[in-house]
Write a protein that holds these residues in place. Structure first.
Motif, mmCIF file in Angstrom:
data_model
loop_
_atom_site.group_PDB
_atom_site.id
_atom_site.type_symbol
_atom_site.label_atom_id
_atom_site.label_comp_id
_atom_site.label_asym_id
_atom_site.label_seq_id
_atom_site.Cartn_x
_atom_site.Cartn_y
_atom_site.Cartn_z
ATOM 1 N N THR A 12 0.813 -1.211 0.000
ATOM 2 C CA THR A 12 0.000 0.000 0.000
ATOM 3 C C THR A 12 0.851 1.268 0.000
ATOM 4 O O THR A 12 0.345 2.342 -0.296
ATOM 5 C CB THR A 12 -0.947 0.022 1.206
ATOM 6 N N HIS A 13 2.148 1.150 0.322
ATOM 7 C CA HIS A 13 3.015 2.326 0.381
ATOM 8 C C HIS A 13 4.143 2.315 -0.635
ATOM 9 O O HIS A 13 4.764 3.348 -0.884
ATOM 10 C CB HIS A 13 3.606 2.500 1.776
ATOM 11 N N SER A 14 4.450 1.143 -1.217
ATOM 12 C CA SER A 14 5.538 1.078 -2.187
ATOM 13 C C SER A 14 5.457 -0.204 -3.004
ATOM 14 O O SER A 14 4.767 -1.149 -2.638
ATOM 15 C CB SER A 14 6.902 1.150 -1.486
ATOM 16 N N SER A 65 12.446 0.742 -6.478
ATOM 17 C CA SER A 65 11.563 0.833 -5.319
ATOM 18 C C SER A 65 10.853 2.173 -5.446
ATOM 19 O O SER A 65 11.493 3.221 -5.398
ATOM 20 C CB SER A 65 12.349 0.764 -4.014
ATOM 21 N N ASP A 67 8.008 4.799 -4.180
ATOM 22 C CA ASP A 67 7.200 5.248 -3.047
ATOM 23 C C ASP A 67 5.798 5.615 -3.531
ATOM 24 O O ASP A 67 5.653 6.418 -4.442
ATOM 25 C CB ASP A 67 7.867 6.456 -2.394
ATOM 26 N N LEU A 68 4.796 5.000 -2.921
ATOM 27 C CA LEU A 68 3.402 5.276 -3.275
ATOM 28 C C LEU A 68 2.645 5.897 -2.109
ATOM 29 O O LEU A 68 1.421 5.916 -2.103
ATOM 30 C CB LEU A 68 2.701 3.977 -3.701
ATOM 31 N N SER A 69 3.366 6.416 -1.117
ATOM 32 C CA SER A 69 2.723 6.908 0.102
ATOM 33 C C SER A 69 1.820 8.122 -0.137
ATOM 34 O O SER A 69 0.912 8.366 0.647
ATOM 35 C CB SER A 69 3.765 7.229 1.172
ATOM 36 N N GLU A 70 2.056 8.877 -1.220
ATOM 37 C CA GLU A 70 1.198 10.027 -1.497
ATOM 38 C C GLU A 70 -0.133 9.620 -2.114
ATOM 39 O O GLU A 70 -1.088 10.388 -2.098
ATOM 40 C CB GLU A 70 1.927 11.029 -2.379
ATOM 41 N N THR A 72 -3.484 7.102 -2.144
ATOM 42 C CA THR A 72 -4.252 6.314 -1.182
ATOM 43 C C THR A 72 -4.564 4.977 -1.829
ATOM 44 O O THR A 72 -5.404 4.892 -2.727
ATOM 45 C CB THR A 72 -5.553 7.050 -0.803
#
Length: 128
Positions: A12-14, A65, A67-70, A72
């Motif tokens: 869900t975050h990366s 890698s 980052d998908l934290s931005e 939802t």
């Protein structure tokens, strides 16, 4: 097809994995993450990985890698997201390294029985 690689971790975050173009071994491929038709994130496969170098995959600088934290992203979305590697005009969907989802045992408490499964090992606590 010259572009190969794997999506190794999808969360869900990366997301992370590797992508390589054997026709352009020194190229650092652009990686794009999508859920259905929605853009989620992007980056480059330019991270040093000793396992890739040992396997003869270019110079080993083909890991990514992102980052998908931005964004939802739910666990359900993470399970179905798609990752693409772009090399020149070629766009290739990267396969998942793990095609079968791993079964996670439900160890909820409430039955009065100890919660455990065959994968757990004993823990010993020493001291007063």
């Amino acid at each position: 097809m010259a572009v190969t690689g794997f999506l190794e971790i999808s969360g869900t975050h990366s997301v992370s994995g590797w992508a390589y173009d054997s026709a352009l071994p020194s190229a650092r491929l652009e990686i794009v993450v999508r859920i259905a038709d929605e853009f989620v994130g992007s980056g480059y496969a330019d991270t040093d990985r000793a396992d890739l170098l040992a396997a003869g995959i270019g110079d080993g600088l083909h890991g990514f890698s992102i980052d998908l934290s931005e964004a939802t992203i739910s666990a359900e979305d993470a399970a179905v997201l798609d990752v693409y590697a772009i090399s020149g005009v070629e766009v290739v969907k990267i396969s998942r390294a793990l095609t079968e989802p791993e079964t996670i045992d439900d160890l909820s408490f409430g039955s009065g029985e100890p919660t455990s499964d065959e994968k757990q090992l004993p823990v010993f606590i020493l001291g007063p």
